[in-house]
Design a protein around this motif. Structure first.
Motif, PDB file in Angstrom:
ATOM      1  N   UNK A  12       0.824  -1.206   0.000  1.00 33.90           N
ATOM      2  CA  UNK A  12       0.000   0.000   0.000  1.00 33.90           C
ATOM      3  C   UNK A  12       0.863   1.263   0.000  1.00 33.90           C
ATOM      4  N   UNK A  13       1.867   1.308   0.861  1.00 39.00           N
ATOM      5  CA  UNK A  13       2.714   2.503   0.953  1.00 39.00           C
ATOM      6  C   UNK A  13       3.502   2.735  -0.329  1.00 39.00           C
ATOM      7  N   UNK A  14       4.004   1.643  -0.921  1.00 42.12           N
ATOM      8  CA  UNK A  14       4.780   1.762  -2.151  1.00 42.12           C
ATOM      9  C   UNK A  14       3.936   2.342  -3.279  1.00 42.12           C
ATOM     10  N   UNK A  15       2.716   1.835  -3.449  1.00 48.09           N
ATOM     11  CA  UNK A  15       1.851   2.323  -4.524  1.00 48.09           C
ATOM     12  C   UNK A  15       1.451   3.780  -4.302  1.00 48.09           C
ATOM     13  N   UNK A  18       4.341   6.201  -5.064  1.00 51.63           N
ATOM     14  CA  UNK A  18       4.544   6.449  -6.497  1.00 51.63           C
ATOM     15  C   UNK A  18       3.627   7.552  -7.010  1.00 51.63           C
ATOM     16  N   UNK A  19       2.444   7.648  -6.398  1.00 53.12           N
ATOM     17  CA  UNK A  19       1.487   8.678  -6.823  1.00 53.12           C
ATOM     18  C   UNK A  19       1.609   9.948  -5.991  1.00 53.12           C
ATOM     19  N   UNK A  20       2.595   9.986  -5.094  1.00 55.16           N
ATOM     20  CA  UNK A  20       2.795  11.175  -4.276  1.00 55.16           C
ATOM     21  C   UNK A  20       1.713  11.383  -3.236  1.00 55.16           C
ATOM     22  N   UNK A  21       1.153  10.309  -2.713  1.00 58.99           N
ATOM     23  CA  UNK A  21       0.042  10.393  -1.753  1.00 58.99           C
ATOM     24  C   UNK A  21       0.514   9.919  -0.379  1.00 58.99           C
ATOM     25  N   UNK A  22       0.172  10.687   0.639  1.00 55.33           N
ATOM     26  CA  UNK A  22       0.462  10.302   2.026  1.00 55.33           C
ATOM     27  C   UNK A  22      -0.855  10.333   2.793  1.00 55.33           C
ATOM     28  N   UNK A  55     -11.089   7.754  -4.229  1.00 52.69           N
ATOM     29  CA  UNK A  55     -10.413   9.007  -4.568  1.00 52.69           C
ATOM     30  C   UNK A  55      -8.995   8.809  -5.075  1.00 52.69           C
ATOM     31  N   UNK A  56      -8.612   7.574  -5.362  1.00 49.69           N
ATOM     32  CA  UNK A  56      -7.266   7.318  -5.866  1.00 49.69           C
ATOM     33  C   UNK A  56      -7.153   7.807  -7.313  1.00 49.69           C
ATOM     34  N   UNK A  57      -5.984   8.293  -7.722  1.00 52.36           N
ATOM     35  CA  UNK A  57      -5.810   8.835  -9.079  1.00 52.36           C
ATOM     36  C   UNK A  57      -5.807   7.757 -10.153  1.00 52.36           C
ATOM     37  N   UNK A  58      -5.955   8.172 -11.404  1.00 57.48           N
ATOM     38  CA  UNK A  58      -6.006   7.253 -12.547  1.00 57.48           C
ATOM     39  C   UNK A  58      -4.693   6.512 -12.748  1.00 57.48           C
ATOM     40  N   UNK A  59      -3.607   7.013 -12.188  1.00 54.34           N
ATOM     41  CA  UNK A  59      -2.325   6.311 -12.307  1.00 54.34           C
ATOM     42  C   UNK A  59      -2.313   5.027 -11.470  1.00 54.34           C
ATOM     43  N   UNK A  60      -3.214   4.924 -10.493  1.00 54.88           N
ATOM     44  CA  UNK A  60      -3.293   3.740  -9.645  1.00 54.88           C
ATOM     45  C   UNK A  60      -4.495   2.858  -9.963  1.00 54.88           C
TER      46      UNK A  60
END
Length: 526
Positions: A12-15, A18-22, A55-60
């Protein structure tokens, strides 16, 4: 367990990184999705994962419009998949649709085939539901024949083989080749033995049996779905299909050529594989042919109890159990230090003044079996087997004694397969020939485990005259399928040991893993 949970969090943290989400909330959602996949689910619903995943971005996350999406997560119809699970399910769906659209192979005389089916029904050799299953096998390249124990699945298949063989156009097909297979060597050898007992042999008919891995020429861990290797057979029959996991099913469906028929047979209500999901139940509910007339047992209470468990009705189950004959009852035993002694007295005599007859010992061994839903723990299969062996050695002293065993490897040269039952007498192992049933001796025993008590998972595909089924604490993790499987292993008598609350919790839940296959099949036909 903590290490695996740590891997879920790491994913979860790795993905998210990559999208710049914390986000702790989103991390929790992705960890749940990874955990669900690790437990065998192909997908999880929005309610199970948590709404923050929306709410996750399209890159994920991408919508399920591609067979091979580039995102690590796929969303479709309120279900979320890891990419690999989406690829597997989509590949299987595409193969199912392709196989179900194919008609009969070119080298069959359909008129002669249908006339043969009608004649068998008219003569009383086939029930109408069995005839429906046989006709389906000719009209589709993929057929599922479903039913509980004793409903004549293997009997139906044997008639299918005979009819297809008799109906082929000889000038175009010199030899008719049938491959019998199953997820385990024990099940495939059992199927071969059943066919051999019906005299299905002819110089123009070639029948062989093997495990699915051997049939598909797969090495352990191999994952290439697109090798293009096709099975060289006119008919492929796979028994115990409820035990086929997703990767193996994907390989199998992709290996069926244009002129090959595939028939999967099994009981969709039995336990699926422990660590992964089986899609047999979803396929069965979508297009399987159900055989319902049971010819194995005359005890209506056994059948009624099995039906109430399938429906998930604990009240009906206990009501039926209370009104049942002596052929099915619940023993008032506790899971404590006294249990091994009670179990020992249930086992047929295993101590002899002189060397016993191995054939008679095997017959006795198959008449009665202790089954257990739990493998580990103080009252699990492994510990109870050790206790029973210790008690046997103590009581036997200098006399001859017999130890029931289960093979744990496949050895096709010796005709011994993983899960096959045998016995040890004086250090010599005895196993029956998988085709003839003749008892064979092996001075050097193959790798084995003790078989006084069997896990319910390993009992699948077997039948016994009498069964004692144990459901200690922890059994609730296996759901109603474990009780149903234990119930349907016996032909005459069943005794149950288990706390009522645990049994009720089992009947009220299902061990089935989640997938979207059934809904996607139905959507394809709407």
């Amino acid at each position: 367990m903590e290490e695996k949970m740590g891997l879920d969090r790491y994913f979860a943290r790795t993905q998210l990184a990559k999208a710049g989400i914390d986000s702790v909330e989103k991390e929790e959602c992705l960890a749940k999705l990874m955990k669900g996949s690790r437990e065998g689910n192909l997908c999880l619903s929005l309610d199970q994962i948590g709404y923050a995943i929306r709410d996750l971005p399209a890159s994920l996350v991408s919508e399920g419009k591609e067979s091979f999406p580039k995102t690590p997560i796929v969303f479709q119809e309120k279900r979320y998949y890891l990419q690999k699970n989406w690829v597997y399910e989509t590949h299987i769906l595409q193969q199912i649709e392709s196989l179900r659209k194919r008609g009969s192979p070119s080298y069959f005389n359909c008129q002669l085939f249908n006339e043969g089916v009608a004649a068998l029904v008219h003569s009383g050799q086939l029930l109408e539901q069995q005839a429906v299953a046989i006709r389906s096998a000719l009209n589709h390249s993929l057929t599922l024949i479903c039913g509980g124990p004793g409903t004549g699945k293997t009997y139906t298949i044997s008639h299918l083989v005979q009819l297809l063989f008799q109906s082929r156009i000889i000038s175009e097909k010199k030899q008719y080749r049938v491959c019998l297979s199953a997820p385990t060597g024990k099940a495939s050898s059992h199927l071969m033995g059943a066919f051999a007992s019906r005299g299905l042999s002819d110089k123009d008919l070639h029948v062989e049996a093997s495990t699915l891995h051997r049939l598909l020429r797969l090495q352990p861990g191999e994952s290439d779905l697109f090798s293009g290797r096709l099975i060289d057979a006119d008919l492929v029959v796979v028994d115990e299909a409820s035990m086929i996991d997703v990767p193996l099913l994907a390989h199998l469906l992709g290996s069926i050529g244009e002129e090959t028929l595939l028939v999967l047979i099994g009981d969709p209500d039995q336990l699926p594989p422990i660590e992964t999901t089986s899609l047999f139940s979803e396929m069965a509910s979508a297009f399987g042919v159900q055989l319902e007339t049971c010819m194995r047992t005359d005890d209506t209470h056994l059948r009624l109890c099995a039906e109430t468990v399938k429906k998930g009705s604990a009240d009906e189950f206990f009501k039926t159990l209370c009104s049942a004959s002596n052929n099915i009852k619940r023993l008032d035993w506790s899971f404590d230090h006294s249990l091994p002694e009670k179990l020992y007295h249930k086992i047929d005599p295993l101590i002899f003044d002189t060397k016993p007859d191995p054939i008679e010992c095997m017959k006795s061994y198959h008449r009665f079996r202790i089954l257990n839903a739990v493998r580990q723990g103080p009252f699990g299969v492994d510990n109870l087997n050790r206790e029973l062996l210790r008690m046997l050695k103590t009581k036997a002293q200098s006399k001859s004694w017999v130890v029931p065993i289960l093979a744990t490897v496949n050895d096709s040269y010796a005709g011994i397969y993983n899960g096959m039952s045998g016995i040890l007498i004086g250090g010599i192992a005895y196993f029956p020939d998988p085709t003839s049933g003749i008892m064979r001796s092996f001075p050097i025993a193959p790798p084995y485990e003790l078989g006084f008590c069997l896990s319910i998972h390993k009992s699948q595909g077997s039948e016994f005259n009498e069964v004692l089924a144990l459901f200690p604490e922890g059994s609730e993790n296996f759901g109603r399928e474990a009780i149903y499987t234990a119930l349907t292993r016996t032909k005459e008598r069943l005794e149950i040991v288990g706390d009522e609350e645990i049994l009720r919790r089992m009947i009220g839940t299902s061990f089935r893993k989640r997938s979207g296959l059934k809904e996607r099949i139905e959507r394809c036909h709407n």
